[in-house]
Design a protein around this motif. Structure first.
Motif, PDB file in Angstrom:
ATOM      1  N   GLN A  83       0.832  -1.196   0.000  1.00  0.00           N
ATOM      2  CA  GLN A  83       0.000   0.000   0.000  1.00  0.00           C
ATOM      3  C   GLN A  83       0.876   1.259   0.000  1.00  0.00           C
ATOM      4  N   THR A  84       0.469   2.276  -0.753  1.00  0.00           N
ATOM      5  CA  THR A  84       1.161   3.564  -0.778  1.00  0.00           C
ATOM      6  C   THR A  84       0.551   4.448   0.307  1.00  0.00           C
ATOM      7  N   ILE A  85       1.434   5.057   1.109  1.00  0.00           N
ATOM      8  CA  ILE A  85       0.961   5.903   2.210  1.00  0.00           C
ATOM      9  C   ILE A  85       1.652   7.252   2.161  1.00  0.00           C
ATOM     10  N   LYS A  86       1.079   8.209   2.877  1.00  0.00           N
ATOM     11  CA  LYS A  86       1.648   9.554   2.966  1.00  0.00           C
ATOM     12  C   LYS A  86       2.029   9.845   4.406  1.00  0.00           C
ATOM     13  N   LYS A  87       2.921  10.800   4.572  1.00  0.00           N
ATOM     14  CA  LYS A  87       3.345  11.218   5.899  1.00  0.00           C
ATOM     15  C   LYS A  87       2.121  11.674   6.695  1.00  0.00           C
ATOM     16  N   ASP A  89      -0.306   9.627   7.812  1.00  0.00           N
ATOM     17  CA  ASP A  89      -1.377   8.627   7.776  1.00  0.00           C
ATOM     18  C   ASP A  89      -1.308   7.770   9.038  1.00  0.00           C
ATOM     19  N   SER A 105       2.558   7.571  10.164  1.00  0.00           N
ATOM     20  CA  SER A 105       3.712   7.422   9.285  1.00  0.00           C
ATOM     21  C   SER A 105       4.574   8.683   9.329  1.00  0.00           C
ATOM     22  N   VAL A 107       6.946   9.243   7.128  1.00  0.00           N
ATOM     23  CA  VAL A 107       7.401   9.525   5.760  1.00  0.00           C
ATOM     24  C   VAL A 107       6.355   9.081   4.739  1.00  0.00           C
ATOM     25  N   ASP A 108       6.504   9.602   3.505  1.00  0.00           N
ATOM     26  CA  ASP A 108       5.736   9.091   2.374  1.00  0.00           C
ATOM     27  C   ASP A 108       6.428   7.821   1.898  1.00  0.00           C
ATOM     28  N   GLY A 109       5.672   6.903   1.324  1.00  0.00           N
ATOM     29  CA  GLY A 109       6.307   5.704   0.781  1.00  0.00           C
ATOM     30  C   GLY A 109       5.330   4.579   0.548  1.00  0.00           C
ATOM     31  N   LYS A 110       5.919   3.397   0.402  1.00  0.00           N
ATOM     32  CA  LYS A 110       5.168   2.182   0.133  1.00  0.00           C
ATOM     33  C   LYS A 110       5.455   1.208   1.273  1.00  0.00           C
TER      34      LYS A 110
END
Length: 132
Positions: A83-87, A89, A105, A107-110
């Protein structure tokens, strides 16, 4: 004249004696008598199914490791691998000291790995997830 009263405080019953005084003419020593009775209702506590924390695979060396900030129980897992997430979340909801804490989270990332499941008992610094 002495009167007896039954008083319940926080579910515990106490029997107290009170003497009626019409005039203060002499000092009286206090008499304390406690009778503790069992609470009328008892809560039934169901055991919580504990699951163990999965170890991080050795292949995931890079990425941001999300570690548990305090001991508790995982109430919700809001992410899945890939899943792709954002800082910011909310990744997990952790119950610690009867309070719900949101693990967000940084950081942004997967999501490369989710290391815990709902109901897992976790300790400080246990791996919760890895974000690439």
């Amino acid at each position: 004249m002495i009167k007896k009263y039954n008083i319940t405080v926080n579910g515990c019953a106490y029997q107290v004696e009170v003497e009626e005084v019409k005039e203060f003419t002499e000092a009286v020593q206090p008499v304390v008598q406690k009778t503790v009775a069992a609470p009328a209702t008892q809560k039934v506590v169901e055991p919580v199914k504990e699951t163990s924390v999965k170890e991080a695979p050795k292949a995931v060396a890079g990425g941001e490791k999300i570690e548990c900030p305090m001991p508790g129980t995982i109430l919700k897992v809001n992410i899945s691998e890939g899943q792709t997430i954002k800082k910011g979340d909310v990744l997990f909801v952790l119950e610690a000291m009867k309070m719900e804490n949101e693990i967000m989270s940084p950081v942004d990332g997967k999501v490369a790995q989710v290391a815990v499941q709902k109901g897992a008992a976790v300790n400080t610094s246990d791996l919760l997830a890895v974000i690439e």
